[in-house]
Design a protein around this motif. Structure first.
Motif, mmCIF file in Angstrom:
data_model
loop_
_atom_site.group_PDB
_atom_site.id
_atom_site.type_symbol
_atom_site.label_atom_id
_atom_site.label_comp_id
_atom_site.label_asym_id
_atom_site.label_seq_id
_atom_site.Cartn_x
_atom_site.Cartn_y
_atom_site.Cartn_z
ATOM 1 N N MET A 284 0.845 -1.185 0.000
ATOM 2 C CA MET A 284 0.000 0.000 0.000
ATOM 3 C C MET A 284 0.882 1.238 0.000
ATOM 4 O O MET A 284 1.853 1.325 0.756
ATOM 5 N N ARG A 285 0.544 2.211 -0.840
ATOM 6 C CA ARG A 285 1.321 3.453 -0.860
ATOM 7 C C ARG A 285 1.136 4.224 0.438
ATOM 8 O O ARG A 285 2.073 4.798 0.983
ATOM 9 N N LYS A 286 -0.087 4.230 0.938
ATOM 10 C CA LYS A 286 -0.408 4.931 2.172
ATOM 11 C C LYS A 286 -1.592 4.232 2.810
ATOM 12 O O LYS A 286 -2.517 3.802 2.112
ATOM 13 N N TRP A 287 -1.579 4.116 4.121
ATOM 14 C CA TRP A 287 -2.654 3.394 4.794
ATOM 15 C C TRP A 287 -3.995 4.089 4.629
ATOM 16 O O TRP A 287 -4.135 5.302 4.817
ATOM 17 N N ASN A 288 -4.998 3.297 4.275
ATOM 18 C CA ASN A 288 -6.383 3.732 4.222
ATOM 19 C C ASN A 288 -7.242 2.485 4.396
ATOM 20 O O ASN A 288 -7.092 1.516 3.642
ATOM 21 N N GLY A 289 -8.131 2.495 5.392
ATOM 22 C CA GLY A 289 -8.906 1.305 5.690
ATOM 23 C C GLY A 289 -9.774 0.843 4.545
ATOM 24 O O GLY A 289 -9.846 -0.362 4.248
ATOM 25 N N ASP A 290 -10.443 1.759 3.868
ATOM 26 C CA ASP A 290 -11.307 1.395 2.746
ATOM 27 C C ASP A 290 -10.501 0.781 1.600
ATOM 28 O O ASP A 290 -10.915 -0.215 0.989
ATOM 29 N N GLU A 291 -9.344 1.392 1.303
ATOM 30 C CA GLU A 291 -8.504 0.865 0.230
ATOM 31 C C GLU A 291 -7.937 -0.496 0.617
ATOM 32 O O GLU A 291 -7.812 -1.394 -0.232
ATOM 33 N N ALA A 292 -7.589 -0.678 1.879
ATOM 34 C CA ALA A 292 -7.091 -1.975 2.335
ATOM 35 C C ALA A 292 -8.148 -3.056 2.135
ATOM 36 O O ALA A 292 -7.854 -4.154 1.647
ATOM 37 N N ALA A 293 -9.390 -2.760 2.495
ATOM 38 C CA ALA A 293 -10.472 -3.729 2.320
ATOM 39 C C ALA A 293 -10.658 -4.064 0.843
ATOM 40 O O ALA A 293 -10.867 -5.232 0.477
ATOM 41 N N ARG A 294 -10.576 -3.044 -0.014
ATOM 42 C CA ARG A 294 -10.736 -3.278 -1.457
ATOM 43 C C ARG A 294 -9.635 -4.184 -1.991
ATOM 44 O O ARG A 294 -9.890 -5.119 -2.756
ATOM 45 N N LEU A 295 -8.384 -3.921 -1.570
ATOM 46 C CA LEU A 295 -7.258 -4.719 -2.042
ATOM 47 C C LEU A 295 -7.339 -6.159 -1.535
ATOM 48 O O LEU A 295 -7.048 -7.105 -2.280
ATOM 49 N N ILE A 296 -7.732 -6.335 -0.296
ATOM 50 C CA ILE A 296 -7.864 -7.690 0.254
ATOM 51 C C ILE A 296 -8.892 -8.479 -0.537
ATOM 52 O O ILE A 296 -8.683 -9.652 -0.880
ATOM 53 N N ASP A 297 -9.993 -7.827 -0.853
ATOM 54 C CA ASP A 297 -11.060 -8.477 -1.613
ATOM 55 C C ASP A 297 -10.610 -8.792 -3.036
ATOM 56 O O ASP A 297 -10.806 -9.910 -3.529
ATOM 57 N N ALA A 298 -9.983 -7.823 -3.692
ATOM 58 C CA ALA A 298 -9.615 -7.985 -5.100
ATOM 59 C C ALA A 298 -8.458 -8.957 -5.295
ATOM 60 O O ALA A 298 -8.433 -9.710 -6.278
ATOM 61 N N GLU A 299 -7.490 -8.941 -4.381
ATOM 62 C CA GLU A 299 -6.278 -9.741 -4.548
ATOM 63 C C GLU A 299 -6.304 -11.047 -3.756
ATOM 64 O O GLU A 299 -5.305 -11.753 -3.719
ATOM 65 N N LYS A 300 -7.437 -11.340 -3.134
ATOM 66 C CA LYS A 300 -7.566 -12.573 -2.334
ATOM 67 C C LYS A 300 -6.444 -12.675 -1.284
ATOM 68 O O LYS A 300 -5.782 -13.704 -1.131
ATOM 69 N N VAL A 301 -6.256 -11.578 -0.581
ATOM 70 C CA VAL A 301 -5.236 -11.528 0.463
ATOM 71 C C VAL A 301 -5.632 -12.452 1.604
ATOM 72 O O VAL A 301 -6.791 -12.480 2.032
ATOM 73 N N THR A 302 -4.655 -13.211 2.093
ATOM 74 C CA THR A 302 -4.926 -14.160 3.184
ATOM 75 C C THR A 302 -4.364 -13.691 4.524
ATOM 76 O O THR A 302 -4.795 -14.175 5.576
ATOM 77 N N ARG A 303 -3.400 -12.778 4.483
ATOM 78 C CA ARG A 303 -2.672 -12.447 5.713
ATOM 79 C C ARG A 303 -2.578 -10.935 5.872
ATOM 80 O O ARG A 303 -2.165 -10.216 4.953
ATOM 81 N N PHE A 304 -2.958 -10.468 7.057
ATOM 82 C CA PHE A 304 -2.913 -9.040 7.376
ATOM 83 C C PHE A 304 -2.172 -8.882 8.693
ATOM 84 O O PHE A 304 -2.532 -9.482 9.696
ATOM 85 N N LEU A 305 -1.112 -8.079 8.683
ATOM 86 C CA LEU A 305 -0.331 -7.837 9.892
ATOM 87 C C LEU A 305 -0.074 -6.345 10.004
ATOM 88 O O LEU A 305 0.639 -5.760 9.192
ATOM 89 N N GLY A 306 -0.708 -5.723 10.994
ATOM 90 C CA GLY A 306 -0.568 -4.288 11.168
ATOM 91 C C GLY A 306 -0.672 -3.911 12.630
ATOM 92 O O GLY A 306 -0.846 -4.766 13.502
ATOM 93 N N VAL A 307 -0.558 -2.632 12.903
ATOM 94 C CA VAL A 307 -0.751 -2.168 14.278
ATOM 95 C C VAL A 307 -2.238 -2.241 14.603
ATOM 96 O O VAL A 307 -3.088 -2.287 13.703
ATOM 97 N N PRO A 308 -2.609 -2.281 15.891
ATOM 98 C CA PRO A 308 -4.022 -2.448 16.257
ATOM 99 C C PRO A 308 -4.954 -1.408 15.651
ATOM 100 O O PRO A 308 -6.100 -1.725 15.306
ATOM 101 N N THR A 309 -4.475 -0.182 15.480
ATOM 102 C CA THR A 309 -5.305 0.849 14.859
ATOM 103 C C THR A 309 -5.751 0.422 13.471
ATOM 104 O O THR A 309 -6.907 0.631 13.081
ATOM 105 N N GLN A 310 -4.849 -0.194 12.720
ATOM 106 C CA GLN A 310 -5.175 -0.606 11.359
ATOM 107 C C GLN A 310 -6.172 -1.759 11.343
ATOM 108 O O GLN A 310 -7.071 -1.804 10.498
ATOM 109 N N SER A 311 -6.030 -2.694 12.294
ATOM 110 C CA SER A 311 -7.025 -3.778 12.401
ATOM 111 C C SER A 311 -8.405 -3.207 12.664
ATOM 112 O O SER A 311 -9.401 -3.640 12.062
#
Length: 567
Positions: A284-311
């Motif tokens: 990700m170029r810059k953190w954004n929750g909505d964009e993260a959700a879109r990328l996870i959905d589109a790219e079939k992401v299986t693993r997410f590791l971030g600080v608690p704020t991002q979760s």
């Protein structure tokens, strides 16, 4: 197949899988348990992972619409390593710095620098010119790969420090050397470097109790032992929880990288692990929750590791968008403790995922303690158990004695994944590492089952959204302001970031200081994330204890109580 206990599964894998064979190994005069058959160096992970990435044909990196195959990435690593060796005469004993946001080039540079035998120097991309000057001077790095915003801050240092800058992406036109042009000059000559597994791999800067950050020196052995400790967890998991007979084939591992690659949470258990785990990386170029959700959905992401704020923000985005994110099978937390209440909320929102927590340090190459799934839901305040099989754990009192179960002690770990030393700080190294045991400064209790709960920190550190901030660093900057007589920094609870910086200062008689004026005045001295978001001022001396030192804890409580009274 019947389920094994975690302990049985670990013993089985170590005994039957040659990749994870462990034996006593002497490192710098100390005997550790260490993997015997893993790659000896960080850059060797690239070739070791080729088969897991369809012999290079598999897509490996996605960044802002750009896609790199694993083979393309490996070729870029080789080219830039040849350029560093041929054009800049980089080799063993040299240190090369990287200063940029999360670009694919950063990942390639980490492996290319290590392939030349040089040491990677990770610098914080948020640092000011003054902070960059300290790290480059401390590390003696003269060659720096940087993007545009970092080059702007580095340019004043080029002459005085004798730096050579290589511009990456938006930095290419700003300096003499451009990353893309240099690649075109690369030869096909093989690299000839003799690198030992105990040679230095990297210097990562970690805020400590002193004003300046400490350079944590990591070796190839320490980083690779950490990587294979995590890789083994994927082998152990189906032995502990066997899949159903009719279960579909698992998806290819796919990771969304949302934290900075200049921090150990993103480099080691995400990037370096991805090489041998066969995982796809989305940056990700810059953190954004909505964009993260879109990328996870589109790219079939299986693993997410971030600080608690991002979760938390990912959870909110999923709820608001209606995206189920059913491919997620792991939601980890690193850099800061996740609020206990968030654990069950995440488990409910993402039922296919194991919610996980972890504790590790730059000094341990991020290896440490953790747990996932039901264990974590049942114990949301705990950090988990020690990751096997190469680590040992003790909880010690101030005199270095083991404390009984259930009593508070300092987490102390022994492992080949521990750092070699603090750069240029022999006294701090000697205080932290004794006979191979690393005293972490984190205070915890352990129960009879081996679960560790961290209760306090001995160090004066504020963890803001996963970013460690030394109180003395903030105080040193505040003391530069002419109207400040003395200052004390401390953590203030924050719903989004976990903790933010607060400060109480004594002002000269007749002086005033607003939070806005303070932020403006500090901009030249410390990065914005270190600037206090809460400020208390007074004209009398700050609260002191019996030894006449500022009583940080009591002062913090008084300031917070005063704030509550106002509301």
């Amino acid at each position: 197949m019947s389920a094994m206990t975690p302990e049985e599964a670990v013993a089985h894998v170590v005994a039957t899988n040659p990749v994870f064979a462990v034996a006593p190994t002497i490192v710098r005069g100390v005997t550790y348990k260490a993997f015997q058959n893993i790659p000896g160096t960080v850059h060797a992970l690239l070739d070791a992972g080729m088969a897991q990435h369809d012999n290079g044909a598999a897509n490996y990196i996605l960044y802002e619409g750009e896609r790199w195959t694993y083979g393309e990435f490996a070729a870029e690593v080789r080219r830039i390593a040849q350029v560093m060796q041929g054009t800049f005469n980089i080799g063993k004993g040299d240190r090369v710095a990287i200063a940029m946001r999360n670009y694919p080039e950063l990942m390639a540079l980490v492996l290319a620098i290590s392939a030349t035998g040089a040491t990677v120097v990770f610098v914080n991309a948020w640092w000011t010119t003054q902070e960059l000057e300290y790290a480059l001077g401390d590390s003696s790095a003269k060659l720096v790969f940087a993007d545009g915003p970092r080059i702007e801050r580095l340019l004043p240092l080029v002459g005085p420090m004798g730096l050579t800058l290589v511009g990456v992406r938006d930095g290419e036109a700003m300096v003499e050397h451009a990353y893309s042009a240099l690649q075109l000059a690369a030869s096909n000559a093989p690299l000839e470097v003799d690198i030992d597994t105990d040679d230095d791999f990297a210097v990562m800067y970690s805020s400590g109790t002193t004003g300046n950050p400490k350079g944590v020196v990591q070796t190839h052995r320490s980083a690779v032992n950490a990587v294979f400790s995590w890789l083994m967890q994927g082998v152990v998991a189906p032995l502990v929880t066997p899949p159903a007979p009719d279960a579909p084939e698992p998806l290819r591992p796919s990771v969304l990288v949302v934290t900075p690659l200049f921090h150990v949470t993103a480099t080691h258990p995400t990037f370096l692990l991805s090489l041998v785990a066969g995982a796809h990386i989305t940056l990700m170029r810059k953190w954004n929750g909505d964009e993260a959700a879109r990328l996870i959905d589109a790219e079939k992401v299986t693993r997410f590791l971030g600080v608690p704020t991002q979760s938390a923000e990912l959870m909110l985005a999923a709820r608001e968008t209606g995206l189920k994110l059913e491919t997620l099978d792991y939601i980890g937390s690193g850099g800061a403790k996740r609020p206990g209440a968030q654990v069950s909320q995440l488990a409910e929102t993402f039922p296919n995922a194991d919610v996980a927590t972890g504790w590790g340090m730059t000094e341990t190459n991020a290896l440490g303690i953790g747990m996932t799934g039901d264990d974590y839901v049942k114990r949301p305040e705990s950090a988990g158990k020690l990751h096997p099989p190469v680590q040992e754990l003790r909880l010690l009192d101030d005199a270095g004695n083991d404390v009984p179960l259930g009593e508070l002690g300092e987490i102390t770990v022994k492992s080949p994944a521990n750092m070699r030393c603090y750069l240029n700080k022999p006294e701090a190294t000697a205080e932290t590492i004794q006979d191979g045991w690393l005293r972490t400064g984190d205070l915890a209790v352990m129960d009879a089952e081996g679960y560790v709960t961290i209760l306090d920190r001995k160090k004066n550190i504020i963890i803001r959204g996963g970013e460690n901030i030394a109180c003395l660093d903030v105080e040193g900057a505040l003391h530069r302001l002419p109207d400040v007589v003395e200052a004390c920094a401390f953590s203030v609870p924050d719903e989004r970031l976990g903790e933010v910086v607060g400060a109480c200062v004594q002002l000269r008689k007749g002086a005033t200081l607003t939070k806005e004026d303070m932020a403006t005045a500090l901009a030249s001295y410390i990065a914005p994330f270190k600037t206090p978001q809460h400020l208390w001022t007074q004209t009398g001396p700050l609260l002191r204890g019996a030894t006449d030192k500022i009583d940080r804890r009591a002062l913090r409580l008084a300031c917070l109580d005063n704030e509550k009274a106002k509301t």
